[in-house]
Design a protein around this motif. Structure first.
Motif: not given
Length: 575
Positions: A542-543, A556-559
Motif C-alpha cells: 500500500l502507498p 485485507a491489510v497485513d503489515d
C-alpha cells in the motif's frame, strides 16, 4: 484516463448547474415477494416492505425500486401484468402502496416502480377481448396477431424463439397466431397502435400522480419490431454473458425484435410526460444492448435518465475486464451527458457472491443447481465484499439488489419441484432459471423461515416462505449483522456513508499508476479517495502516504500490504 459523472439536468424545475437526485443515487432493488412478509402468508408484500423501511434508511440508500406488485396471475412472478393500475391482493392494496410511499418519502427515500410495456398478461382485459374478437379487429390490433405459414396456416408466422425457450408464437383455435417473446401468458403489445401508446402514457400518469419518483422500464429495448417481422434463427437471452450459442454471423447483428430505432421516440414522449412533474422524476432502462455506444442512446438528453450497466455486471471478478468496462461506460456516458450506473446482481442473475466463488469468476451461468459446480462460499463472499467497494467508489449511480448488503449467496440446491421460473419449464430444465436468486431474505437467524413471515421479532410464525431457504442463510440473517462490526451490512453502511461524505457519486475517476489489470490490480482515484482492489495472486504494497479508511474485511491489510481477494479505500495522510 479521467472521467466524471456529468452535471446533468433533465427536468424543467432544476437549474442546469444542479445535478438531479438520480445522478448519483444508490438505489436498492426490492423484489416484493421475497423481501418481507407482513401478513405471514409466506409471500412478501407491501406492508412487509413498509415495516423494513427503517432498515433501509439505516443502511443509507437514497431510493428503492420495487419489482412488479400489480394484479397478475404470476406466470412470470408479476412481469405478466393483468391490471397496471392496481395492486395484486398477494401484495396488499393501493392504500398499502400509498402508505408505504408516504413513509418512504418521509424517511428521505425516493420510490421507483417497475413498468412492463412490452407485453401484458394473457389475462389482461385487452387480451381476453382480443382472443374472442374477429380477425383484423381493433381488439387484435393491440397485440401482434398474424396468419401462419403452410398450406393451412399450421406453421408459425416466422421462426422467432422465446427468450424463455421454445417457440415465440402460440396459435388460437381460430387459426391465428400471437407473438410472445417471453412466456405464452405474456403476449407482446403492438406498439404501432396509437391506442397502446396512449394507454402506457396514461399508466405513467396514474403512478406519477400518486407520487412515484420514477420507473424501471422492463425490456426497454423491446416493444418495436422490425417491419415485416423477418426471420431470426438465433436464441436470444436476457443478459447474454458471452453469446455462447450465437452463430458467428449473429454476434454483431441486432435481433429484429430488439433495439429498433422506433423505441427512442417512445422514450422522447415519456421524457416530455415526466418533465411536467416536479421532483426530477426518472426512467431507468433495462436494455440488453451492445455495444455501449448503442446502450447510451437510451439516455440522451431527451430520452431516459439512466440505463443499467450490464457490461459491468458481466465483467466478473477480473481487473482487466472491469477496467475496460468502467472506462468504456464512463466514456460513452460522457458523450451524451448522462451518469453511468453500476450493478452486480439483480433478480435475473446468479448472485455475484456465488459467481465470484466459481473456479472461473468471470462466468455468467444461467442459474446454478445441484448438478452444477458448487461455488466456494467463503471465497465468493470475500470477493463480493471487495467488489462492492470497487462499485460504490465509482462516479455515477449504483444499484444494490436486496440481500447484497448481507452477502447472500445463490441458493444452488433448490429442489426442482419448487421451481417457479418459466424458463425452467420451457427449457425442460436445460436452464435452471432464476429462482435461486429470488429466495426470501433471512431477517432473524433463530426464527422459523428466518423471520421472513413474522410481524416482528416476537410474533408467531406463519406460513413457510414461498421458496425454501437454505440452512446456511442463518449465518447471513440481518439480526446477526446490523450494528455488528465487520459484518457485510456494516461494510455497505460504512461505504455508503463515506460515499456520501466524499460525494463520490458526483466525482471524477482517474486511473492511477498502481492500476495494473494484467497483474490483477485495479486502482483508481475519485476525489481524495484512492480505491485499490487486489484480484491477483500476490499481495500489494500500500502507498505509505495514504491511510486506510475502509477495508473489505479485517484481514485485507497485513503489515502494510493488501491481501488477495480484497479491496480498500485510502485517503492521503492528514486528510
Amino acid at each position: 484516463m479521467t472521467a466524471s459523472a456529468p452535471a446533468v439536468s433533465r427536468s424543467t424545475d432544476t437549474p442546469a448547474t444542479v445535478s438531479p437526485w438520480w445522478a448519483d443515487a444508490v438505489i436498492y432493488q426490492i423484489y416484493p415477494r421475497s423481501f418481507a412478509d407482513g401478513n405471514a402468508d409466506g409471500m412478501g408484500d407491501l406492508p412487509g416492505v413498509r415495516s423494513r423501511l427503517p432498515y433501509l434508511r439505516k443502511l443509507g440508500v437514497d431510493a428503492i425500486w420495487l419489482s412488479p406488485f400489480y394484479v397478475s396471475p404470476q406466470a412470470d412472478a408479476g412481469y405478466d401484468v393483468a391490471d397496471y393500475r392496481d395492486v395484486d391482493p398477494l401484495f396488499g392494496t393501493l392504500d398499502d402502496f400509498d402508505s408505504m410511499l408516504t413513509e418512504a418519502h418521509e424517511s428521505g427515500m425516493k420510490v421507483i416502480v417497475d413498468l412492463v410495456p412490452n407485453h401484458t398478461s394473457d389475462e389482461h382485459e385487452w387480451f381476453k377481448s382480443a382472443k374472442h374478437a374477429a380477425i383484423d379487429s381493433p381488439e387484435r390490433d393491440r397485440y401482434i396477431f398474424r396468419d401462419g405459414k403452410g398450406d393451412h396456416g399450421e406453421l408459425p408466422p416466422n421462426n422467432w424463439q422465446s427468450i424463455f425457450g421454445g417457440n415465440a408464437w402460440t396459435r388460437l383455435e381460430d387459426g391465428q397466431w400471437y407473438l410472445h417473446l417471453f412466456d405464452t401468458k405474456q403476449p407482446d403489445l403492438n406498439w404501432d397502435n396509437p391506442e397502446v401508446r396512449a394507454e402506457m402514457v396514461s399508466v405513467l400518469r396514474f403512478w406519477l400522480d400518486r407520487g412515484v419518483d420514477g420507473f424501471r422500464i422492463d425490456v426497454a429495448h423491446g416493444m418495436v419490431k422490425a417491419e415485416g417481422l423477418p426471420d431470426w434463427a438465433e436464441q436470444t437471452h436476457m443478459i447474454d454473458g458471452g453469446n455462447s450459442d450465437k452463430s458467428d454471423a449473429a454476434l454483431n447483428q441486432t435481433p429484429p425484435y430488439f433495439d429498433q430505432p422506433g423505441v427512442h421516440e417512445i422514450y422522447r414522449e415519456w421524457n416530455r410526460v415526466l418533465a411536467q412533474y416536479d421532483g426530477d422524476r426518472m426512467l431507468v432502462a433495462e436494455a440488453w444492448v451492445e455495444p455501449a455506444e448503442r446502450l447510451f442512446r437510451y439516455v440522451r438528453h431527451d430520452e431516459m435518465q439512466q440505463a443499467f450497466n450490464f457490461d459491468f455486471l458481466l465483467a466478473g471478478w477480473d481487473a482487466a475486464q472491469l477496467t475496460e468496462s468502467i472506462t468504456e461506460s464512463l466514456t460513452e456516458a460522457g458523450k451524451v451527458g448522462a451518469p453511468s450506473t453500476w450493478v452486480m446482481s439483480n433478480h435475473d442473475t446468479v448472485r455475484h457472491t456465488s459467481r465470484f466463488g466459481l473456479q472461473d469468476p468471470t462466468q455468467f451461468p444461467k442459474g446454478l443447481g445441484t448438478d452444477h459446480e458448487q461455488p466456494d462460499e467463503a471465497l465468493g463472499l470475500s470477493r463480493g465484499r471487495a467488489a462492492a467497494l470497487v462499485m460504490l467508489g465509482l462516479p455515477g449511480s449504483a444499484y444494490i439488489y436486496q440481500g447484497d448488503e448481507l452477502g447472500l449467496p445463490e441458493h444452488t440446491t433448490l429442489p426442482d419441484g419448487v421451481r417457479e421460473d418459466p424458463t425452467f419449464a420451457r427449457t425442460n430444465g436445460t436452464e435452471i432459471g432464476r429462482d435461486g436468486c429470488r429466495v426470501p431474505l433471512p431477517w432473524i437467524a433463530e426464527a422459523p423461515g428466518f423471520g421472513f413471515g413474522m410481524y416482528d421479532a416476537v410474533s408467531a410464525p406463519g406460513a413457510a416462505p414461498w421458496l425454501p431457504q437454505p440452512t446456511s442463510f442463518a449465518g447471513y440473517a440481518a439480526d446477526t449483522q446490523v450494528d455488528v462490526s465487520g459484518s457485510t451490512y456494516e461494510l455497505y453502511r460504512d461505504a455508503l456513508a463515506l460515499r456520501r461524505g466524499h460525494e463520490l457519486g458526483r466525482g471524477t475517476l482517474e486511473w492511477t499508476p498502481l492500476n495494473s489489470p494484467q497483474e490483477g490490480v485495479l486502482s483508481y482515484r475519485n476525489g481524495v479517495v484512492l480505491v485499490l482492489a487486489n484480484m491477483g495472486a500476490a499481495t500489494i504494497e500500500l502507498p505509505h502516504d495514504h491511510r486506510v479508511v475502509l477495508a473489505s474485511d479485517g484481514p485485507a491489510v497485513d503489515d502494510g500490504r493488501l491481501t488477495t481477494n480484497a479491496s480498500v479505500w485510502l485517503v492521503p495522510l492528514g486528510s
